[in-house]
Design a protein around this motif. Structure first.
Motif, mmCIF file in Angstrom:
data_model
loop_
_atom_site.group_PDB
_atom_site.id
_atom_site.type_symbol
_atom_site.label_atom_id
_atom_site.label_comp_id
_atom_site.label_asym_id
_atom_site.label_seq_id
_atom_site.Cartn_x
_atom_site.Cartn_y
_atom_site.Cartn_z
ATOM 1 N N ALA A 1 44.269 8.274 -19.936
ATOM 2 C CA ALA A 1 43.423 9.464 -20.084
ATOM 3 C C ALA A 1 44.105 10.531 -20.929
ATOM 4 N N PHE A 2 45.419 10.680 -20.779
ATOM 5 C CA PHE A 2 46.169 11.631 -21.611
ATOM 6 C C PHE A 2 45.986 11.303 -23.086
ATOM 7 N N VAL A 3 46.093 10.023 -23.400
ATOM 8 C CA VAL A 3 45.999 9.594 -24.796
ATOM 9 C C VAL A 3 44.591 9.845 -25.329
ATOM 10 N N LEU B 1 54.358 13.814 -20.547
ATOM 11 C CA LEU B 1 55.366 14.040 -19.508
ATOM 12 C C LEU B 1 54.893 15.060 -18.477
ATOM 13 N N TRP B 2 53.847 15.804 -18.823
ATOM 14 C CA TRP B 2 53.289 16.756 -17.855
ATOM 15 C C TRP B 2 52.662 16.032 -16.670
ATOM 16 N N PHE B 3 52.441 14.732 -16.813
ATOM 17 C CA PHE B 3 51.947 13.933 -15.693
ATOM 18 C C PHE B 3 52.887 14.074 -14.498
ATOM 19 N N PHE B 4 54.190 14.153 -14.777
ATOM 20 C CA PHE B 4 55.166 14.264 -13.692
ATOM 21 C C PHE B 4 55.153 15.662 -13.078
ATOM 22 N N TYR C 1 48.573 22.102 -13.581
ATOM 23 C CA TYR C 1 47.127 22.349 -13.534
ATOM 24 C C TYR C 1 46.448 21.744 -14.767
ATOM 25 N N ALA C 2 47.007 22.028 -15.943
ATOM 26 C CA ALA C 2 46.397 21.556 -17.181
ATOM 27 C C ALA C 2 46.310 20.030 -17.204
ATOM 28 N N ALA C 3 47.404 19.368 -16.827
ATOM 29 C CA ALA C 3 47.420 17.903 -16.816
ATOM 30 C C ALA C 3 46.366 17.354 -15.860
ATOM 31 N N SER C 4 46.239 17.993 -14.712
ATOM 32 C CA SER C 4 45.261 17.545 -13.726
ATOM 33 C C SER C 4 43.833 17.712 -14.238
ATOM 34 N N TYR C 5 43.558 18.833 -14.891
ATOM 35 C CA TYR C 5 42.209 19.071 -15.420
ATOM 36 C C TYR C 5 41.881 18.101 -16.544
ATOM 37 N N TRP C 6 42.821 17.861 -17.458
ATOM 38 C CA TRP C 6 42.557 16.953 -18.572
ATOM 39 C C TRP C 6 42.189 15.556 -18.067
ATOM 40 N N THR C 7 42.978 15.060 -17.109
ATOM 41 C CA THR C 7 42.714 13.708 -16.622
ATOM 42 C C THR C 7 41.439 13.660 -15.780
ATOM 43 N N THR C 8 41.221 14.669 -14.940
ATOM 44 C CA THR C 8 40.019 14.691 -14.106
ATOM 45 C C THR C 8 38.760 14.750 -14.951
ATOM 46 N N ASN C 9 38.781 15.558 -16.001
ATOM 47 C CA ASN C 9 37.625 15.642 -16.896
ATOM 48 C C ASN C 9 37.265 14.270 -17.460
ATOM 49 N N ILE D 1 24.021 21.608 -15.091
ATOM 50 C CA ILE D 1 24.986 21.097 -16.069
ATOM 51 C C ILE D 1 26.350 21.724 -15.820
ATOM 52 N N GLN D 2 27.396 20.929 -16.002
ATOM 53 C CA GLN D 2 28.765 21.427 -15.941
ATOM 54 C C GLN D 2 29.448 21.177 -17.282
ATOM 55 N N VAL D 3 30.129 22.204 -17.774
ATOM 56 C CA VAL D 3 30.826 22.127 -19.061
ATOM 57 C C VAL D 3 32.309 21.845 -18.820
ATOM 58 N N TYR D 4 32.934 21.185 -19.767
ATOM 59 C CA TYR D 4 34.355 20.820 -19.734
ATOM 60 C C TYR D 4 35.221 22.044 -19.417
ATOM 61 N N LEU D 5 36.059 21.914 -18.390
ATOM 62 C CA LEU D 5 36.978 22.996 -18.016
ATOM 63 C C LEU D 5 38.378 22.692 -18.532
ATOM 64 N N ASP D 6 38.954 23.646 -19.239
ATOM 65 C CA ASP D 6 40.299 23.498 -19.782
ATOM 66 C C ASP D 6 41.142 24.685 -19.337
ATOM 67 N N SER D 7 42.413 24.639 -19.660
ATOM 68 C CA SER D 7 43.346 25.681 -19.237
ATOM 69 C C SER D 7 43.573 26.697 -20.347
ATOM 70 N N LYS D 8 43.548 27.968 -19.966
ATOM 71 C CA LYS D 8 43.775 29.045 -20.929
ATOM 72 C C LYS D 8 45.262 29.283 -21.185
ATOM 73 N N ASN D 9 46.080 28.985 -20.180
ATOM 74 C CA ASN D 9 47.510 29.308 -20.287
ATOM 75 C C ASN D 9 48.383 28.138 -19.842
ATOM 76 N N PRO D 10 48.226 26.966 -20.462
ATOM 77 C CA PRO D 10 48.932 25.776 -19.971
ATOM 78 C C PRO D 10 50.443 25.826 -20.129
ATOM 79 N N ASN D 11 50.942 26.584 -21.084
ATOM 80 C CA ASN D 11 52.373 26.544 -21.385
ATOM 81 C C ASN D 11 53.212 27.569 -20.630
#
Length: 418
Positions: free
Chosen positions: A363-365, A374-377, A187-195, A169-179
């Motif tokens: 996916a962002f929405v 805007l982090w997509f850019f 990184y955060a934008a990429s992880y959110w969409t990939t998940n 099993i793999q659990v959802y990976l998120d960012s600890k320090n996105p800001n």
């Protein structure tokens, strides 16, 4: 002669266009299935599912205490899990901090065999010995990194998956320090969409998720049967591939519990990390593709095919640049009108690119990150830095020198701001 030259150019363009179109449309098609979530199943009773929680640490005195505290705070019976920290070739106070925070420090010293894969393999041998000595049995092992923080529902959600019969099993990976800066935002934008568009989409249609290096849970049966021989630079990808090959089963995905992972603050650190990932990826691709292909020929199935496609899928940036290049060429097609409708057709590329980008924006929405769209850019700009990494990684794919990513963001779970 001129007409033959045109047809030679057309043949080359058709070949590369077909490859680019296949990968773009294949991933986009699957991604569309990640646009929805299945109605959540009611959580099954944990049935006294017992866990050994591994934290992999190499000189992690700045962050490991917070990781241990996070696991100690899980909403799960304390007598049903133990926390083991693999203090791998540490020269700082990692082990002392681990003990002070109430976890079990397992100290390993082997300068000739360094890296997370070797540490996990060693720890499993120790665990099986401890089971015999203490007459204690673990149903599953969960693997974390020393910089991780977890949501309190993690083991309850994982237990439900295990009770359904899944063993990896793999659990959802998120960012600890996105800001922190534009790199961590990317990184955060990429992880959110990939998940959403990769992992959840495959969960929805019964394909395999990819292990993410942390937040991985495996049944003791599987680990005792196969051991942990995945000691490449990307042991997660290697284990996923071996699991599909040998068990013909998929890695399940948990979208309802999160692990927060520290992202690099500096480009040179990110570069080293991603170079290691890509070297390991290409190493796995060259070693396992033939085996996957043979399995696929003997028993055609989408599960094996999807893993094979993933091993040789161009990076997102190469796919995007290829699609953009063909789209631009299609607007000024230099080929004769006779074959213009079949090569570089602007309608095909306009539709393909529109759908490709739309999936990621939606996916962002759906991940409730509309305010960060805007982090997509940032993510797109950051993806350009993959371009030099890919050829270098392919050339160096057999090199297995492990490099440690230093973690410095000492945060508590309540300090994370998304």
């Amino acid at each position: 002669m001129e007409i033959f030259l045109y047809f030679e150019i057309a043949f080359i363009l058709i070949l590369f266009q077909s490859i680019t179109l296949f990968y773009t449309l294949y991933q986009t098609g699957i991604s569309l299935l990640g646009m929805f979530k299945r109605p959540p199943k009611s959580l099954l009773s944990p049935l006294e599912m017992r866990y050994a929680l591994f934290i992999c640490a190499h000189n992690e005195e700045k962050v490991v205490g917070y990781a241990v505290d996070s696991l100690n705070a899980l909403d799960y019976p304390k007598e049903w899990y133990d926390i083991y920290v693999i203090c791998d070739n540490c020269s700082d106070h990692t082990a002392d901090i681990v003990r002070a925070h109430g976890a079990i420090a397992m100290e390993r010293t082997d300068p000739t065999r360094q890296g997370k894969g070797y540490g996990i393999a060693w720890m499993l041998h120790q665990l099986w010995k401890l089971e015999l000595l203490n007459d204690k049995r673990y149903d599953a092992i969960a693997i974390f990194d020393a910089d991780n923080l977890v949501e309190t529902n993690l083991l309850n959600e994982v237990s439900s998956k295990l009770n359904e019969g899944h063993e990896v099993i793999q659990v959802y990976l998120d960012s600890k320090n996105p800001n922190d800066n534009w790199i961590t935002k990317a990184y955060a934008a990429s992880y959110w969409t990939t998940n959403r568009v990769y992992q959840l989409a495959r969960e929805n249609i019964g394909l395999s998720a990819q292990l993410g290096g942390t937040g991985t849970v495996m049944s003791s049966r599987i680990l005792k049967k196969y051991g942990w021989e995945s000691t490449s630079l990307t042991e997660d990808l290697e284990f996923t591939t071996r699991y599909v090959l040998e068990e013909n089963k998929r890695v399940a995905w948990v979208h309802t519990a999160k692990i927060y992972d520290e992202k690099p603050l500096e480009m040179k650190v990110s570069y080293r990390q991603r170079l290691r990932w890509m070297k390991g990826h290409f190493d796995c691709a060259t070693r396992y593709s033939t085996l996957l292909l043979k399995k696929l020929l003997r028993n055609p199935n989408l599960l094996t095919f999807d893993v094979l496609v993933y091993l040789w899928q161009p990076s997102k940036i190469l796919l995007t640049l290829g699609s953009l290049g063909f789209s631009l060429l299609s607007q000024f097609n230099p080929l004769p009108l006779l074959i213009q409708n079949w090569v570089l057709n602007p309608w095909i590329w306009d539709a393909t690119l529109s759908l490709y980008y739309a999936v990621y924006l939606v996916a962002f929405v759906l991940e409730k990150k509309s305010s960060k769209i805007l982090w997509f850019f940032h993510s797109y700009l950051f993806s350009l830095t993959w371009i030099p990494i890919i050829p270098i990684a392919f050339i160096q794919r057999k090199e297995k020198t492990w490099t440690h990513t230093k973690h410095t963001r000492a945060l508590k779970k309540e300090e994370i701001t998304l």
